[in-house]
Design an enzyme around this catalytic site. Structure first.
Site, PDB file in Angstrom:
ATOM      1  N   LYS A 114      20.737  -4.388 -42.419  1.00  0.00           N
ATOM      2  CA  LYS A 114      22.113  -4.614 -41.986  1.00  0.00           C
ATOM      3  C   LYS A 114      22.308  -4.059 -40.565  1.00  0.00           C
ATOM      4  O   LYS A 114      23.034  -4.615 -39.764  1.00  0.00           O
ATOM      5  CB  LYS A 114      22.985  -3.871 -42.994  1.00  0.00           C
ATOM      6  CG  LYS A 114      24.446  -4.009 -42.837  1.00  0.00           C
ATOM      7  CD  LYS A 114      25.101  -3.391 -44.066  1.00  0.00           C
ATOM      8  CE  LYS A 114      26.487  -2.903 -43.710  1.00  0.00           C
ATOM      9  NZ  LYS A 114      27.256  -2.461 -44.860  1.00  0.00           N
ATOM     10  N   ARG A 115      21.655  -2.949 -40.272  1.00  0.00           N
ATOM     11  CA  ARG A 115      21.838  -2.298 -38.977  1.00  0.00           C
ATOM     12  C   ARG A 115      21.015  -2.974 -37.870  1.00  0.00           C
ATOM     13  O   ARG A 115      21.509  -3.222 -36.782  1.00  0.00           O
ATOM     14  CB  ARG A 115      21.438  -0.822 -39.060  1.00  0.00           C
ATOM     15  CG  ARG A 115      22.620   0.105 -39.233  1.00  0.00           C
ATOM     16  CD  ARG A 115      22.218   1.560 -39.242  1.00  0.00           C
ATOM     17  NE  ARG A 115      21.053   1.836 -40.083  1.00  0.00           N
ATOM     18  CZ  ARG A 115      19.866   2.168 -39.620  1.00  0.00           C
ATOM     19  NH1 ARG A 115      19.652   2.280 -38.336  1.00  0.00           N
ATOM     20  NH2 ARG A 115      18.875   2.406 -40.456  1.00  0.00           N
TER      21      ARG A 115
END
Ligand code: GLU
Length: 317
Positions: free
Chosen positions: A299-300
């Site tokens: 996600k990052r």
């Protein structure tokens, strides 16, 4: 009245409904034989992971092809992770990909369907009914342990080279007397409600995960937190209650929950609920180094983990 019943009354004096009475409020789903009821249950963190889209497609197809139902439930019990407008974001995200739900959330605070509320923060009264019942039956208890004490326990366990966690003899409040608990309550100290686990880590049992196949698991023995001190449930507590009341037949969820399965099995047993079928998805991986290695899509780090990426780049639905 047993001491446990007295304790449950003391902790939840405003609750005067039993789980049985609560269940009566919901209709029995009238579905064909073999119909599967599934759900997608995201937290409103302002991000819709492509893995979530994949998982919901599978859940939707399995419901649709069996004449079942597929719904959207919002799991907003961790206020620290919540993002404003997060629910609308999820609802609109699914619309953008033409994924329609049969029931569940349709806006920030509206839902359709007979099994609502489909948002956990509006279900706190329901969780209390089950918490009271669990305490009355000796399956759960109030625990006043502080963060500092937990840290001390962890240190001691590490020194002794034993498993860390709140279990067995380490669980200080597990067998406290009604008198001791009353004294603590009078000081106004914060408390959580924990499971009184009766599992034994030495015992193993078998299960069938519809994706992983036959698996052997060890029983849970952790006295896990069920209700937090702010009255919000943990995922572990809300999962069996919601999925039981909403009559889910198949739990399709990410692999990160697989390790908690023994705990969930223990909870389903203690509640007296029928165990649904579990289907744990492997995480979506990203190939790197020209396909020589792979890692979890992050996600990052990876913009393409976010469904918005595909909308912004004009990918066809
Ligand atoms: N809220 C949980 C999550 O986002 C749901 C897991 C489940 O589907 O049971 O991971």
């Amino acid at each position: 009245m047993t001491d446990n019943e007295k304790l449950s009354q003391l902790l939840f004096e405003d609750v005067n409904v039993t789980p049985e009475e609560l269940e009566q409020k919901y209709p029995q789903r009238n579905l064909p034989d073999g119909a599967r009821v599934t759900r997608f249950a995201p937290s409103p963190t302002g991000f819709l992971h492509i893995g979530g889209l994949f998982a919901s497609m599978v859940a939707k197809l399995t419901a649709d092809t069996t004449g079942g139902a597929f719904y959207l439930r919002i799991e907003d019990t961790d206020k620290t992770r919540e993002v404003e407008g997060g629910i609308k974001f999820i609802v609109d995200g699914f619309k953008a990909f033409d994924i329609n739900f049969d029931e569940g959330m349709i806006g920030d605070s509206d839902w359709s369907g007979d099994f609502g509320p489909y948002i956990q923060s509006k279900r706190l009264d329901i969780y209390k009914v089950y918490a009271k019942d669990m305490v009355a039956k000796g399956n759960a208890y109030p625990c006043f342990i502080t963060e500092e004490e937990l840290e001390e326990i962890r240190k001691k366990q590490e020194e002794m080279g034993v498993r860390t966690g709140y279990y067995g003899n380490w669980a200080k409040w597990r067998d406290a007397s009604l008198e001791d608990i009353k004294k603590e309550l009078e000081t106004g100290k914060k408390f959580v409600i924990r499971l009184y686990s009766t599992g034994n880590i030495e015992n193993s049992f078998k299960m069938n995960d519809l994706i992983k196949g036959n698996v052997t698991l060890r029983e849970n023995d952790m006295d896990t937190v069920l209700l937090k001190s702010d009255g919000f449930p943990t995922y572990h507590f809300a999962h069996p209650i919601d999925d039981h009341l909403m009559q889910v037949t198949h739990i399709t969820r990410g692999d990160e929950w697989f390790a908690s399965l023994p705990l969930h099995v223990e909870l389903f047993k203690k509640f007296g609920f029928e165990l649904p079928q579990y289907c744990h998805f492997a995480p979506l991986m990203k190939l790197e180094n020209e396909g020589k290695s792979k890692r979890k899509l992050s996600k990052r780090k990876d913009p393409e983990a976010d469904m918005q990426y595909y909308i912004a780049h004009g990918y066809p639905k």
